[in-house]
Design an enzyme around this catalytic site. Structure first.
Site, short mmCIF file in Angstrom:
data_model
loop_
_atom_site.label_atom_id
_atom_site.label_comp_id
_atom_site.label_asym_id
_atom_site.label_seq_id
_atom_site.Cartn_x
_atom_site.Cartn_y
_atom_site.Cartn_z
N SER A 198 42.32 58.61 40.76
CA SER A 198 42.98 59.18 39.78
C SER A 198 42.07 60.09 38.97
O SER A 198 41.07 60.74 39.47
CB SER A 198 43.95 58.72 39.15
OG SER A 198 45.16 59.30 38.92
N ASP A 304 51.91 61.51 47.64
CA ASP A 304 51.55 61.68 46.29
C ASP A 304 51.98 62.67 45.36
O ASP A 304 51.76 64.03 45.64
CB ASP A 304 49.90 61.53 46.13
CG ASP A 304 49.54 61.16 44.75
OD1 ASP A 304 50.18 61.33 43.85
OD2 ASP A 304 48.34 60.79 44.78
N HIS A 335 50.94 57.59 45.14
CA HIS A 335 49.58 57.40 44.41
C HIS A 335 49.24 55.91 44.22
O HIS A 335 49.41 55.39 43.03
CB HIS A 335 50.21 58.12 42.72
CG HIS A 335 48.86 58.41 41.95
ND1 HIS A 335 48.04 59.39 42.30
CD2 HIS A 335 48.35 57.96 40.86
CE1 HIS A 335 46.88 59.56 41.56
NE2 HIS A 335 47.04 58.65 40.41
#
Length: 647
Positions: A198, A304, A335
């Site tokens: 991320s 995601d 995610h």
């Protein structure tokens, strides 16, 4: 596009030099011939744990002093005692204090001397015994660092780059946050690999795009490639907040007290109009892909909905254009870190990747298939290159059907129009569930049942010519696989995984830092359709994707929507659908008005990358007849959730 391979194993010409170089650079596993794998021969318990503060050369908080970022280091003691230098694995993160890392939200902990006791995640436990140093960097403005978090801008990227420079002898560091005693990285050979999920992986992308020397590889997991595309989709806002909210979320209490100017810059530079500004240009790493020296191992979930797959798609294409060495894993998850959806294979592959890229071991990882793709839960296939050779774009054309809003999709052009009214209460799953039913909120176009499998691989584009009834309008386009399947439940809590209570251990533990983590398993659901790819846009950006303008009601506008990258096989017997609609609930925000839009079908197309191109599509639809419309509602993985603001 072929990948560029770098063979970095050290092969001295003189036989007498082999022993010297092996003893200097490689772990004891290398002592009896050319090594292929680093071994856990060093003590994690006795590892050196220390902290330094690297001078970034910036003064982001405006206090008149150069910002220093905190760098926590865990490295094996034995090589240092023998004068051997080790490579570095580095994770630069804003989350080490505020929020935690990994599935168990681990934070850094420290002893009385200020040295790290628990380093989140398994990287230090696993790799330090194998002869690597692990470095955890607090981004500027977070935890124990000076400066301000600027959400992917110069401060974020250059604070991490400065650490790579220090590891290579080009920057200055100190033993304390405010002192004058300097620290040198004489224990490392400077070869650095960055990793992270991320925001952490985003920083790895950003640092790679500077072309900094010494950064040999990056492993961005579910990472952003352009921050504009995190907050907007061609002018359509994706969230009800901007980067100022995120900066405030991760800033340390000290930083919040002195970073008002940075916060104001983030507000002023990121207007909710969706216009591209210099702030977004600074945070676009794709444009600098030509500077990347490091190899890139991309990991991303195809479902995601936080860091959406457009990010890896455009980054991957830019890297391919510049012939960067690369590898990719694509899962069915949302995610999620690969440690939590394919743990054993991930640890093994990452180990061999770092051994090859940072130690120079000729272990064959560079000759394996470029791509691993999860086709069904826990069922993986490989591709020698990605997208596969023979992938070509086919232009699909919608045509009107016997019922309003329920048309056909094929290679021949259609005529006429379809009309729908934006309904912000509906999402992509609502549209797909009623693909065969005339509904006022969408226009759907469907093939007949396929007679053979059809594989999509890459990024699609949908061009529409639409006439709005209002001065503002947003558009969504989605590709849907209509047919039954069992998939990871990416819309549920966990985004495709369930966390168990049992633990498995990956590396060595200490009393303060366990190498044992909770196991997971795939969380699945049975569906009647799967949304394959998505794209959104503000129709007001028809002339300039960087700037929206008011629309003239009754005038036709032509706009191309970029759909996110995917890799998906539509099986024989299933149908492929294109749906065009307005606001995609909880994935984009609605426009100021509630427009009705009329599509000119003769000037509406979908350019879709198929393995085999238009010929494969023609073969898969040959002999297929239109399915009898089903007025019932289908079930999907679940509606998107508006909970994604934190990359």
């Amino acid at each position: 596009m072929p990948i560029r391979m770098r063979f970095t194993i050290w092969r001295p010409l003189a036989t007498a030099a082999i022993t010297v170089l092996v003893a200097t650079f490689l772990t004891p596993a290398a002592a009896h011939g050319t090594p292929r794998e680093s071994r856990p021969v060093y003590s994690y318990t006795n590892a050196i744990r220390e902290a330094v503060w690297v001078d970034t050369g910036l003064d982001g908080d405006g206090d008149g002093r150069g910002d220093r970022v905190a760098v926590d280091i865990v490295r094996p003691r034995e090589p240092a005692a023998r004068g051997r230098k080790v490579p570095v694995i580095m994770d630069a993160s804003p989350y080490y204090s505020c929020c935690g890392r990994g599935n168990e939200s681990q934070r850094k902990t420290y002893d009385a001397a200020g040295d790290v006791v628990q380093m989140p995640l398994f990287y230090d436990n696993y790799f330090v015994p194998r002869g690597y140093a692990f470095v955890g960097v607090d981004l500027a403005g977070t935890n124990r660092s000076d400066g301000c978090a600027d959400v992917g801008g110069r401060s974020d990227v250059l604070s991490a780059k400065a650490v790579v420079d220090w590891l290579n002898g080009r920057a200055r560091a100190y033993t304390t946050r405010t002192g004058t005693t300097t620290a040198t990285a004489d224990w490392t050979n400077g070869r650095t690999g960055m990793i992270g999920k991320s925001w952490d992986g985003t920083i790895a992308n950003g640092v790679a795009a500077t072309g900094v020397k010494g950064l040999r590889t990056v492993v961005p997991i579910a990472a952003i490639s352009s921050w504009y595309d995190y907050y907007f989709a061609q002018g359509a806002p994706l969230y009800d907040s901007g980067p100022d909210w995120l900066s405030d979320y991760v800033d340390s209490p000290d930083a919040r007290a002195r970073c008002a100017a940075v916060q104001r810059h983030l507000v002023d530079g990121a207007p909710r109009s969706g216009d591209r500004t210099p702030l977004w240009t600074e945070r676009d790493y794709v444009k600098d892909a030509g500077k990347v020296r490091a190899s890139v191992f991309v990991v991303h979930g195809l479902q995601d909905l936080n860091v959406r797959t457009r990010h890896f798609g455009q980054w991957w294409d830019a890297l391919a254009k510049n012939r960067v060495e690369r590898k990719i894993w694509l899962s069915q998850t949302g995610h999620v870190d690969p440690f939590d959806f394919r743990r054993a294979a991930w640890a093994d592959t990452l180990h061999r990747w770092f051994d090859h890229e940072l130690l120079g071991y000729d272990n064959g990882v560079d000759r394996e298939p470029m791509a691993d793709i999860e086709r069904h839960p826990d069922q993986w296939v490989t591709s020698k290159v990605w997208p596969p050779r023979g992938t070509r774009t086919a232009t699909l054309r919608p045509a009107a059907g016997p019922q309003p809003g329920v048309g056909t999709l094929g290679l021949r052009g259609g005529t006429g129009t379809e009309t729908f009214t934006d309904d912000p209460r509906l999402s992509e799953t609502d549209w797909a569930a009623r693909t065969d039913t005339p509904t006022p909120g969408k226009a759907g176009f469907v093939t007949g049942p396929l007679t053979r499998d059809l594989r999509l691989s890459g990024s699609s584009k949908v061009t529409v010519t639409a006439t709005p009834t209002t001065a503002t309008a947003h558009l969504s386009a989605v590709l849907v696989d209509l047919g039954p399947d069992t998939v990871r439940d990416y819309a549920a809590s966990g985004e495709g995984i369930t966390t168990l209570t049992d633990r498995t251990c990956w590396g060595e533990s200490t009393a303060g830092d366990s190498a044992c983590f909770k196991e997971t398993k795939a969380r699945t659901t049975d569906v009647d359709f799967t949304v394959v790819s998505r794209g959104w846009a503000d129709l007001g950006t028809y002339a300039d994707p960087g700037r929206g303008v008011p629309l003239t009601p009754g005038r036709a506008y032509t706009l191309t929507l970029d759909l996110a990258a995917t890799d998906h096989v539509v099986p024989a017997g299933h149908r492929l659908a294109l749906i065009v609609a307005g606001t995609d609930k909880d994935l984009i925000d609605p426009p100021a008005d509630t427009p009705t839009l009329t599509l000119d079908l003769a000037r509406t197309t979908a350019r879709v990358p198929f393995v085999g191109g238009a010929g494969a599509f023609a073969a898969a639809t040959a002999g297929s007849t239109a399915a009898t419309p089903d007025s019932g509602r289908r079930d999907g993985a679940g509606a998107p959730r508006q909970t994604y603001r934190i990359p």
